[in-house]
Write an enzyme that holds these catalytic residues in place. Structure first.
Site, PDB file in Angstrom:
ATOM      1  N   ARG A  54       0.833  -1.213   0.000  1.00  9.89           N
ATOM      2  CA  ARG A  54       0.000   0.000   0.000  1.00  9.89           C
ATOM      3  C   ARG A  54       0.867   1.263   0.000  1.00  9.89           C
ATOM      4  NH1 ARG A  54      -5.802  -1.424   0.346  1.00  9.89           N
ATOM      5  NH2 ARG A  54      -5.809  -3.528   1.190  1.00  9.89           N
ATOM      6  N   SER A  55       2.184   1.097   0.038  1.00 11.71           N
ATOM      7  CA  SER A  55       3.060   2.266   0.147  1.00 11.71           C
ATOM      8  C   SER A  55       2.900   3.261  -1.001  1.00 11.71           C
ATOM      9  CB  SER A  55       4.519   1.816   0.257  1.00 11.71           C
ATOM     10  OG  SER A  55       4.717   1.163   1.498  1.00 11.71           O
ATOM     11  N   THR A  71      11.201  -3.719   1.790  1.00 15.23           N
ATOM     12  CA  THR A  71      10.379  -4.605   2.608  1.00 15.23           C
ATOM     13  C   THR A  71      10.907  -6.026   2.504  1.00 15.23           C
ATOM     14  OG1 THR A  71       8.096  -5.207   3.117  1.00 15.23           O
ATOM     15  CG2 THR A  71       8.605  -4.895   0.791  1.00 15.23           C
ATOM     16  N   LYS A 131      15.418  -6.356   4.000  1.00 16.03           N
ATOM     17  CA  LYS A 131      15.802  -5.287   4.932  1.00 16.03           C
ATOM     18  C   LYS A 131      17.244  -5.441   5.450  1.00 16.03           C
ATOM     19  CE  LYS A 131      11.158  -4.032   6.433  1.00 16.03           C
ATOM     20  NZ  LYS A 131      10.240  -3.759   7.540  1.00 16.03           N
ATOM     21  N   ASN A 172      14.719  -0.146   6.355  1.00 20.12           N
ATOM     22  CA  ASN A 172      13.504  -0.139   5.534  1.00 20.12           C
ATOM     23  C   ASN A 172      13.496   1.060   4.591  1.00 20.12           C
ATOM     24  OD1 ASN A 172      12.919   2.013   7.210  1.00 20.12           O
ATOM     25  ND2 ASN A 172      10.736   1.530   7.328  1.00 20.12           N
ATOM     26  N   ASP A 229      10.749   2.053  10.958  1.00 20.51           N
ATOM     27  CA  ASP A 229       9.661   1.215  11.488  1.00 20.51           C
ATOM     28  C   ASP A 229       9.395   1.509  12.969  1.00 20.51           C
ATOM     29  OD1 ASP A 229       9.011  -0.180   9.174  1.00 20.51           O
ATOM     30  OD2 ASP A 229      10.523  -1.723   9.526  1.00 20.51           O
ATOM     31  N   ALA A 242      11.113  -7.992  12.399  1.00 22.61           N
ATOM     32  CA  ALA A 242      10.092  -7.008  12.780  1.00 22.61           C
ATOM     33  C   ALA A 242      10.397  -6.434  14.166  1.00 22.61           C
ATOM     34  CB  ALA A 242       8.716  -7.657  12.745  1.00 22.61           C
TER      35      ALA A 242
HETATM   36  P1  ATR Z   1      10.393 -11.237  10.528  1.00 21.20           P
HETATM   37  O1  ATR Z   1      11.620 -10.747   9.846  1.00 21.20           O
HETATM   38  O2  ATR Z   1       9.120 -10.956   9.789  1.00 21.20           O
HETATM   39  O3  ATR Z   1      10.303 -10.843  11.959  1.00 21.20           O
HETATM   40  P2  ATR Z   1      11.469 -13.838  11.155  1.00 21.20           P
HETATM   41  O4  ATR Z   1      12.835 -13.300  11.261  1.00 21.20           O
HETATM   42  O5  ATR Z   1      11.256 -15.133  10.467  1.00 21.20           O
HETATM   43  O6  ATR Z   1      10.487 -12.831  10.431  1.00 21.20           O
HETATM   44  O7  ATR Z   1      10.861 -13.896  12.628  1.00 21.20           O
HETATM   45  C1  ATR Z   1       9.590 -14.360  12.855  1.00 21.20           C
HETATM   46  C2  ATR Z   1       9.316 -14.305  14.364  1.00 21.20           C
HETATM   47  O8  ATR Z   1       8.087 -14.969  14.608  1.00 21.20           O
HETATM   48  C3  ATR Z   1      10.369 -15.016  15.205  1.00 21.20           C
HETATM   49  O9  ATR Z   1      10.451 -14.371  16.444  1.00 21.20           O
HETATM   50  C4  ATR Z   1       9.775 -16.410  15.326  1.00 21.20           C
HETATM   51  O10 ATR Z   1      10.238 -17.143  16.444  1.00 21.20           O
HETATM   52  P3  ATR Z   1      11.646 -17.960  16.347  1.00 21.20           P
HETATM   53  O11 ATR Z   1      12.735 -16.926  16.427  1.00 21.20           O
HETATM   54  O12 ATR Z   1      11.623 -18.879  17.504  1.00 21.20           O
HETATM   55  O13 ATR Z   1      11.634 -18.665  15.005  1.00 21.20           O
HETATM   56  C5  ATR Z   1       8.312 -16.059  15.501  1.00 21.20           C
HETATM   57  N1  ATR Z   1       7.389 -17.139  15.152  1.00 21.20           N
HETATM   58  C6  ATR Z   1       7.050 -17.546  13.906  1.00 21.20           C
HETATM   59  N2  ATR Z   1       6.145 -18.536  13.972  1.00 21.20           N
HETATM   60  C7  ATR Z   1       5.911 -18.784  15.277  1.00 21.20           C
HETATM   61  C8  ATR Z   1       5.065 -19.675  16.001  1.00 21.20           C
HETATM   62  N3  ATR Z   1       4.280 -20.545  15.384  1.00 21.20           N
HETATM   63  N4  ATR Z   1       5.091 -19.615  17.349  1.00 21.20           N
HETATM   64  C9  ATR Z   1       5.883 -18.738  17.997  1.00 21.20           C
HETATM   65  N5  ATR Z   1       6.694 -17.859  17.383  1.00 21.20           N
HETATM   66  C10 ATR Z   1       6.708 -17.873  16.044  1.00 21.20           C
END
Ligand code: ATR
Length: 283
Positions: free
Chosen positions: A18-19, A64, A68, A89, A104, A133
């Site tokens: 949507r940016s 995005t 990043k 970002n 962010d 995130a």
């Molecule tokens: P992003 O860059 O979008 O933050 P990411 O680096 O893959 O994506 O991180 C996703 C986050 O969601 C992580 O904190 C992950 O936990 P882990 O570090 O233990 O992998 C968390 N996450 C994803 N799926 C999960 C689930 N089903 N239950 C608990 N935490 C989850």
């Protein structure tokens, strides 16, 4: 005739972003000559795509998922908040090199404190997740001077690493910063921020409702259908549910200000985006 300065959101996928619509409204509102589009980058060719975009005369881009971290690495200089996040970002193509920023976190803090009107200073905050995130927002969250921030993550070592990287920053701001697992994250937080993709994967919210203080703010960084399960859960347990749309608009405004030196008024843009997103969701 002057041609508009070019910007884009770079990602993969990027067609859902949507940016462009947000930045078009900022440009119109501030009278800035900006042409903001989408830049789909192949997963293995982010760098050449961005380089070509810059060489065509573009002035900068938002970045995005999943680029990043790469954007941060590519830059020749970086803002302190990008350094803390180790991710960017926003890129600005300057004559002397590329500046990496991360807007962010400041977007999230502005959405909480200004748009939602919920104070962070002196409060207890739970940040769920330790991926990109969460890394993007922790520095500015600390800067808002809550009493305590707990970073809770399924993989505790990742939370501990994030906390370690921010330890000096937290000490400078008098913030107690802790890493915990999901089994015992703590109870009755004033503000709960979900920075995980857990609800998207259909696994439900990976912590118990005891993390919520009655009437607290529970915010998911996602918006639209991706945030719905979280919002339903938060509201069912007496919290004020909020999605990431305000954060999206605020981070965009901060990027726009970095590029153009003008800060847009986000309120009418957020209202417009809210109507659009709510209107396109099934009821
Ligand atoms: P992003 O860059 O979008 O933050 P990411 O680096 O893959 O994506 O991180 C996703 C986050 O969601 C992580 O904190 C992950 O936990 P882990 O570090 O233990 O992998 C968390 N996450 C994803 N799926 C999960 C689930 N089903 N239950 C608990 N935490 C989850």
């Amino acid at each position: 005739m002057t041609t508009a300065d070019r910007y884009a959101v770079a990602g993969n996928p990027v067609e859902h972003s949507r940016s462009p619509l947000i930045h078009a409204q900022f440009a119109q509102q501030t009278g800035q000559s900006v042409d903001y589009g989408r830049l789909l980058c192949p997963l293995d060719a982010f760098k050449p795509h961005i380089r070509a975009f810059a060489e065509q005369g573009a002035k900068g881009c938002n970045v995005t998922v999943p680029f990043k971290f790469e954007a941060f690495e590519l830059a020749t200089h970086r803002t302190p908040r990008a350094e803390l996040a180790q991710a960017a970002n926003t890129l600005r193509f300057d004559a002397e090199g590329w500046l990496a920023d991360n807007t962010d976190g400041v977007g999230l803090v502005r959405d909480i404190t200004v748009n939602a009107g919920v104070p962070l200073a002196g409060q207890r905050v739970l940040l769920l997740g330790a991926g990109g995130a969460s890394a993007g927002v922790l520095g500015p969250l600390i800067e808002a001077c809550p009493a305590e921030i707990v970073v809770a993550n399924r993989t505790v070592a990742k939370a501990a690493e994030l906390v370690q990287r921010h330890a000096d920053w937290a000490a400078q701001h008098g913030v107690t910063l802790l890493a915990r697992g999901l089994d015992l994250p703590g109870t009755a937080f004033d503000v709960f921020i979900n920075g995980t993709a857990a609800s998207l994967s259909g696994c439900g919210i990976p912590v118990g409702a005891e993390v919520l203080k009655p009437g607290c703010l529970a915010l998911d960084m996602m918006y639209g259908p991706a945030a719905q399960a979280f919002l339903d859960w938060a509201r069912a347990h007496g919290a004020i549910g909020r999605d990431g749309l305000g954060m999206l608009v605020e981070q965009a405004a901060e990027s726009f200000a970095l590029w153009r030196g003008v800060r847009p008024d986000t309120a009418p843009v957020l209202a417009h985006m809210r109507a659009l997103v709510d209107g396109s969701q099934p009821h």
